[in-house]
Design an enzyme around this catalytic site. Structure first.
Site, PDB file in Angstrom:
ATOM      1  N   LEU A  45      11.762  40.452  -0.170  1.00 56.08           N
ATOM      2  CA  LEU A  45      12.119  40.354   1.244  1.00 56.08           C
ATOM      3  C   LEU A  45      13.351  39.469   1.456  1.00 56.08           C
ATOM      4  CD1 LEU A  45       8.591  40.103   2.880  1.00 56.08           C
ATOM      5  CD2 LEU A  45      10.156  42.053   2.869  1.00 56.08           C
ATOM      6  N   SER A  46      13.971  39.046   0.371  1.00 60.09           N
ATOM      7  CA  SER A  46      15.206  38.271   0.517  1.00 60.09           C
ATOM      8  C   SER A  46      16.284  39.022   1.295  1.00 60.09           C
ATOM      9  CB  SER A  46      15.734  37.847  -0.861  1.00 60.09           C
ATOM     10  OG  SER A  46      14.882  36.886  -1.445  1.00 60.09           O
TER      11      SER A  46
ATOM     12  N   LYS B 214      14.571  32.615 -13.470  1.00 60.39           N
ATOM     13  CA  LYS B 214      14.828  31.232 -13.058  1.00 60.39           C
ATOM     14  C   LYS B 214      15.273  30.328 -14.204  1.00 60.39           C
ATOM     15  CE  LYS B 214      12.187  31.408  -8.805  1.00 60.39           C
ATOM     16  NZ  LYS B 214      11.197  30.759  -7.915  1.00 60.39           N
TER      17      LYS B 214
ATOM     18  N   ASP C  47      14.108  26.020  -4.223  1.00 53.84           N
ATOM     19  CA  ASP C  47      12.656  26.156  -4.132  1.00 53.84           C
ATOM     20  C   ASP C  47      11.991  24.860  -3.674  1.00 53.84           C
ATOM     21  OD1 ASP C  47      12.325  28.835  -4.767  1.00 53.84           O
ATOM     22  OD2 ASP C  47      12.178  28.467  -6.922  1.00 53.84           O
TER      23      ASP C  47
ATOM     24  N   GLY D  94       8.869  28.701 -13.561  1.00 48.17           N
ATOM     25  CA  GLY D  94       9.969  28.062 -12.849  1.00 48.17           C
ATOM     26  C   GLY D  94       9.589  27.540 -11.479  1.00 48.17           C
TER      27      GLY D  94
ATOM     28  N   ARG E  19       1.518  27.154 -22.931  1.00 44.09           N
ATOM     29  CA  ARG E  19       2.741  27.575 -22.244  1.00 44.09           C
ATOM     30  C   ARG E  19       3.203  26.575 -21.187  1.00 44.09           C
ATOM     31  NH1 ARG E  19       2.065  34.154 -21.344  1.00 44.09           N
ATOM     32  NH2 ARG E  19       1.875  34.693 -23.573  1.00 44.09           N
TER      33      ARG E  19
ATOM     34  N   TYR F  19       2.876  36.013  -0.612  1.00 44.87           N
ATOM     35  CA  TYR F  19       2.860  36.208   0.841  1.00 44.87           C
ATOM     36  C   TYR F  19       2.602  37.659   1.240  1.00 44.87           C
ATOM     37  CZ  TYR F  19       7.626  37.586  -0.348  1.00 44.87           C
ATOM     38  OH  TYR F  19       8.702  38.170  -0.953  1.00 44.87           O
TER      39      TYR F  19
ATOM     40  N   GLY G  59       3.118  31.634   1.450  1.00 44.15           N
ATOM     41  CA  GLY G  59       4.374  31.654   0.720  1.00 44.15           C
ATOM     42  C   GLY G  59       5.537  32.157   1.560  1.00 44.15           C
TER      43      GLY G  59
END
Length: 272
Positions: free
Chosen positions: A19-20, A67, A103, A128, A154, A214, A235
């Site tokens: 959705l950017s 990222k 972020d 990230g 991890r 989101y 989010g």
């Protein structure tokens, strides 16, 4: 005189769901800019070549799985991106690219909107976005935090980030009875339904839960936390504020946050 048109985009894989474009295009309209903003499929190994082909562009938003790659290919990086060890923004700089991370701004602004002021915190995941969450915790004055992951092996990058920022980590496996879930604030950076593993935790009214997912909303985690009386933060709020910071970095103009919010609400009316 109107500014000349420029181009920007969000990069990632998968990317069709992003959705950017909704947010950035709404900002350009509100700012009177005849700019374009696209969504481009890009894997980490493709990033350097893509940037080389688009040196005249105004900038890029970088989402999963880019990222770490965005920071690695950049010619320079902001102190914040360097400390976090991950970047979500690339800007043109001296013929190359500068890595930034918005972020942290997204997380802090989303929490501030909901008046969340935690003294203890736990992050779910170790990628990230989790690194940015630990940086946000540090800015809130939190010097130790919990980390819950599916694979403890991890967490290397997250541990390096925490050491740079002076935050001590308590790492455990993702489980609904993990003591780390008793923190004032839980930030889930897990994709999809991965947080289902802890959704049935006994949530309390004095807790807050930020789920970076989101769409669809509410997530299982947010639903269960809400049943327990916890404050839950979508989010979508984080996405809004990190995108607003990117708009300011790319255009040099104040971000029209309310115009961007309205566009995002129209795109995901149930995401709040």
């Amino acid at each position: 005189m109107a500014s000349p048109p420029r181009h920007a985009a969000v990069l990632g894989r998968p990317i069709a769901h992003s959705l950017s474009p909704v947010l950035h295009r709404a900002a350009y309209v509100a700012l009177g800019l005849s700019w374009s903003y696209d969504a481009i499929d890009c894997a980490p190994d493709d990033l350097a070549a893509l940037l080389a082909e688009r040196r005249g562009w105004a900038g890029f938003s970088c989402t999963m799985p880019l990222k770490h790659a965005a920071l690695a290919v950049a010619d320079e990086a902001s102190p914040a991106a360097t400390a976090i060890g991950a970047a979500n923004t690339l800007l043109p700089a001296g013929g190359g690219w500068r890595a930034e991370n918005t972020d942290v701004t997204g997380i802090l602004s989303a929490l501030a909107e909901r008046s969340v002021r935690p003294e203890t915190a736990t992050v779910l995941g170790a990628g990230g976005t989790a690194q940015a969450a630990v940086a946000a915790f540090a800015q809130l004055g939190i010097t130790s935090c919990g980390v819950l992951v599916r694979d403890v092996a991890r967490t290397t990058n997250l541990a390096v980030t925490a050491e740079r920022l002076g935050v001590q980590l308590a790492v455990s496996r993702l489980a609904p009875d993990a003591s780390e879930l008793d923190a004032d604030l839980i930030v889930s950076t897990l994709p999809g339904d991965s947080a289902l593993a802890v959704a049935d935790h006994a949530w309390r009214p004095d807790q807050a839960v930020l789920d970076v997912v989101y769409d669809p909303w509410p997530t299982a985690l947010a639903t269960c936390a809400g049943r327990g009386g916890s404050t839950f933060v979508s989010g979508a709020l984080m996405l809004l504020h990190q995108a607003a910071a990117q708009v300011e970095l790319m255009t040099g103009l104040p971000a029209p946050v309310e115009a961007m919010r309205a566009a995002l609400r129209a795109a995901v009316p149930d995401g709040w």
